[in-house]
Design a protein around this motif. Structure first.
Motif, PDB file in Angstrom:
ATOM      1  N   ALA A  35      88.803  13.014  52.644  1.00 33.74           N
ATOM      2  CA  ALA A  35      87.463  12.729  52.110  1.00 33.74           C
ATOM      3  C   ALA A  35      87.528  12.518  50.596  1.00 33.74           C
ATOM      4  O   ALA A  35      86.857  11.639  50.024  1.00 33.74           O
ATOM      5  CB  ALA A  35      86.515  13.891  52.484  1.00 33.74           C
ATOM      6  N   TYR A  36      88.359  13.378  49.950  1.00 38.12           N
ATOM      7  CA  TYR A  36      88.511  13.242  48.490  1.00 38.12           C
ATOM      8  C   TYR A  36      89.135  11.895  48.134  1.00 38.12           C
ATOM      9  O   TYR A  36      88.712  11.244  47.176  1.00 38.12           O
ATOM     10  CB  TYR A  36      89.358  14.392  47.961  1.00 38.12           C
ATOM     11  CG  TYR A  36      89.640  14.292  46.487  1.00 38.12           C
ATOM     12  CD1 TYR A  36      88.645  14.583  45.549  1.00 38.12           C
ATOM     13  CD2 TYR A  36      90.908  13.874  46.037  1.00 38.12           C
ATOM     14  CE1 TYR A  36      88.930  14.447  44.209  1.00 38.12           C
ATOM     15  CE2 TYR A  36      91.163  13.735  44.694  1.00 38.12           C
ATOM     16  CZ  TYR A  36      90.164  14.024  43.761  1.00 38.12           C
ATOM     17  OH  TYR A  36      90.434  13.895  42.413  1.00 38.12           O
TER      18      TYR A  36
ATOM     19  N   GLU B  57      84.670  14.299  55.509  1.00 34.42           N
ATOM     20  CA  GLU B  57      84.107  15.606  55.137  1.00 34.42           C
ATOM     21  C   GLU B  57      83.583  16.294  56.361  1.00 34.42           C
ATOM     22  O   GLU B  57      83.790  17.517  56.553  1.00 34.42           O
ATOM     23  CB  GLU B  57      83.003  15.440  54.083  1.00 34.42           C
ATOM     24  CG  GLU B  57      82.442  16.769  53.624  1.00 34.42           C
ATOM     25  CD  GLU B  57      81.312  16.572  52.622  1.00 34.42           C
ATOM     26  OE1 GLU B  57      80.770  17.558  52.105  1.00 34.42           O
ATOM     27  OE2 GLU B  57      80.943  15.371  52.322  1.00 34.42           O
TER      28      GLU B  57
ATOM     29  N   ASP C 251      88.361  17.073  57.042  1.00 33.34           N
ATOM     30  CA  ASP C 251      89.572  16.579  56.354  1.00 33.34           C
ATOM     31  C   ASP C 251      89.177  16.265  54.913  1.00 33.34           C
ATOM     32  O   ASP C 251      88.813  15.138  54.541  1.00 33.34           O
ATOM     33  CB  ASP C 251      90.108  15.337  57.061  1.00 33.34           C
ATOM     34  CG  ASP C 251      91.488  14.913  56.547  1.00 33.34           C
ATOM     35  OD1 ASP C 251      92.018  15.573  55.585  1.00 33.34           O
ATOM     36  OD2 ASP C 251      92.017  13.857  57.016  1.00 33.34           O
ATOM     37  N   TYR C 252      89.176  17.370  54.102  1.00 32.16           N
ATOM     38  CA  TYR C 252      88.676  17.245  52.742  1.00 32.16           C
ATOM     39  C   TYR C 252      89.608  16.408  51.854  1.00 32.16           C
ATOM     40  O   TYR C 252      89.148  15.759  50.948  1.00 32.16           O
ATOM     41  CB  TYR C 252      88.476  18.640  52.127  1.00 32.16           C
ATOM     42  CG  TYR C 252      87.349  19.388  52.819  1.00 32.16           C
ATOM     43  CD1 TYR C 252      86.018  19.059  52.607  1.00 32.16           C
ATOM     44  CD2 TYR C 252      87.662  20.437  53.697  1.00 32.16           C
ATOM     45  CE1 TYR C 252      85.035  19.761  53.294  1.00 32.16           C
ATOM     46  CE2 TYR C 252      86.668  21.108  54.365  1.00 32.16           C
ATOM     47  CZ  TYR C 252      85.328  20.744  54.111  1.00 32.16           C
ATOM     48  OH  TYR C 252      84.352  21.416  54.736  1.00 32.16           O
ATOM     49  N   LYS C 253      90.877  16.498  52.174  1.00 29.91           N
ATOM     50  CA  LYS C 253      91.827  15.706  51.382  1.00 29.91           C
ATOM     51  C   LYS C 253      91.576  14.221  51.556  1.00 29.91           C
ATOM     52  O   LYS C 253      91.532  13.464  50.593  1.00 29.91           O
ATOM     53  CB  LYS C 253      93.273  16.081  51.791  1.00 29.91           C
ATOM     54  CG  LYS C 253      94.286  15.361  50.950  1.00 29.91           C
ATOM     55  CD  LYS C 253      95.698  15.787  51.373  1.00 29.91           C
ATOM     56  CE  LYS C 253      96.746  15.083  50.518  1.00 29.91           C
ATOM     57  NZ  LYS C 253      98.117  15.475  50.888  1.00 29.91           N
TER      58      LYS C 253
END
Length: 347
Positions: A28-29, A20, A24-26
């Protein structure tokens, strides 16, 4: 296993935070998703552990409850067993008491029955003794009356008829001496001889009825004189006396004399014997008489039918002297009689 899952969840959480921060939210998700999955798995495992712990506690509680129930049931069973043993003990004691009570009742009833039987036996014995004494009194009175009658008849014969016959003989003899020539008459001498015989027979009868020898000289001499009195040609009597005492009561001596007299008379009259043996002995208060003859004898089975042999008179006198007798006989073999008499009946 739980510690590793916690460490992995921590790593996934940190990687999610780092991704996060790096924008790199992907990624992180993705790491957050793994974190949540891992965390959910941890929670599920913890829930299962808690559930297992709760189930374990529940089972432990149920087992504890079952143990308590079993312990309670065991205690109740022990109590019931103890109560049952106590009940059986009490029941056994009651049964034992009832058994002892029954035995006591039976023994008491048996004792009372025996006592009643003994009282009945005693009563019968007393009654028999009273009857015996009454019979003895009757027999004594009968015998005494018989002797008194004998004495009276003998006195009347001797003093009355005997005196008259003697007077007739004396008067006839005197008259013969005063009549010349008649003294040679044979019929007259035959009549005088018959008078002599009649006087002799009359004296014999009187002597037989009243034994003067017994009154003067006692039983032993009287019995010997009685035997000699009956002896004649063709009839022999042997008499033996042993220890006959002189202090026997006169009524006892008289009854013994009559018994022997009856024995001799029966042997001569009914048995037609010509040889008689008489033995008399005394041992303290007991007289023993043995009498034997060589007569024709008789069948012992017909003894009860011998009414004409004077047995009733013998039995009465023997019973009066509290004695007993035995008769032994057979046709053609003579008769033997054993008699045992008491001399102390007046004591």
């Amino acid at each position: 296993m739980t510690a590793k899952s916690n460490d992995r969840a921590t790593i996934y959480s940190e990687l999610a935070k780092m991704s996060e921060k790096l924008g790199d939210y992907k990624e992180a998700y993705r790491w957050l998703t793994k974190y949540r999955q891992t965390n959910d798995s941890i929670n599920t495992d913890q829930t299962k552990v808690k559930i297992n712990e709760l189930e374990t506690k529940y089972r432990s509680a149920r087992n504890q409850q079952k143990i308590q129930v079993l312990q309670s049931e065991n205690k109740q069973a022990q109590l019931n067993a103890r109560n049952d043993r106590l009940y059986r003990l009490i029941l056994g004691l009651i049964c034992l008491f009832l058994l002892l009570l029954l035995v006591f009742v039976l023994l008491t009833a048996r004792s009372r029955r025996k006592l009643a039987q003994q009282e009945e036996i005693n009563y019968k014995q007393q009654l028999s003794e009273m009857e015996r004494k009454q019979q003895l009194k009757i027999t004594k009175a009968m015998l005494e009356g018989e002797e008194l009658e004998r004495e009276r008849v003998a006195r009347d014969l001797h003093d009355g008829l005997g005196g008259m016959l003697s007077g007739v003989k004396i008067g006839l003899s005197g008259w013969t001496d005063t009549q010349p020539g008649i003294s040679e008459d044979k019929d007259l001498h035959r009549i005088i001889g018959q008078l002599d015989t009649s006087v002799t027979e009359l004296r014999r009868i009187a002597r037989n009825m009243v034994p003067e020898t017994l009154l003067k000289f006692g039983l032993e001499t009287a019995l010997k004189d009685l035997c000699e009195f009956y002896m004649r040609d063709g009839l022999h009597i042997t008499s033996e006396m042993f220890g006959i005492q002189k202090d026997i009561a006169m009524n006892v001596q008289l009854n013994i004399y009559r018994i022997v007299q009856e024995l001799i008379s029966n042997a001569i009259k009914h048995a037609h014997a010509d040889n008689l043996i008489l033995q008399c002995s005394q041992n303290e208060n007991t007289i023993f008489i043995t009498f034997e003859d060589n007569g024709r004898g008789f069948d012992m089975d017909t003894l009860s039918d011998k009414k004409g042999m004077g047995l009733d008179n013998l039995k009465n006198r023997i019973a009066f002297l509290q004695g007993k007798f035995e008769v032994h006989s057979a046709p053609g073999e003579g008769t033997s009689i054993d008699i045992e008499l008491k001399t102390n009946i007046n004591e």
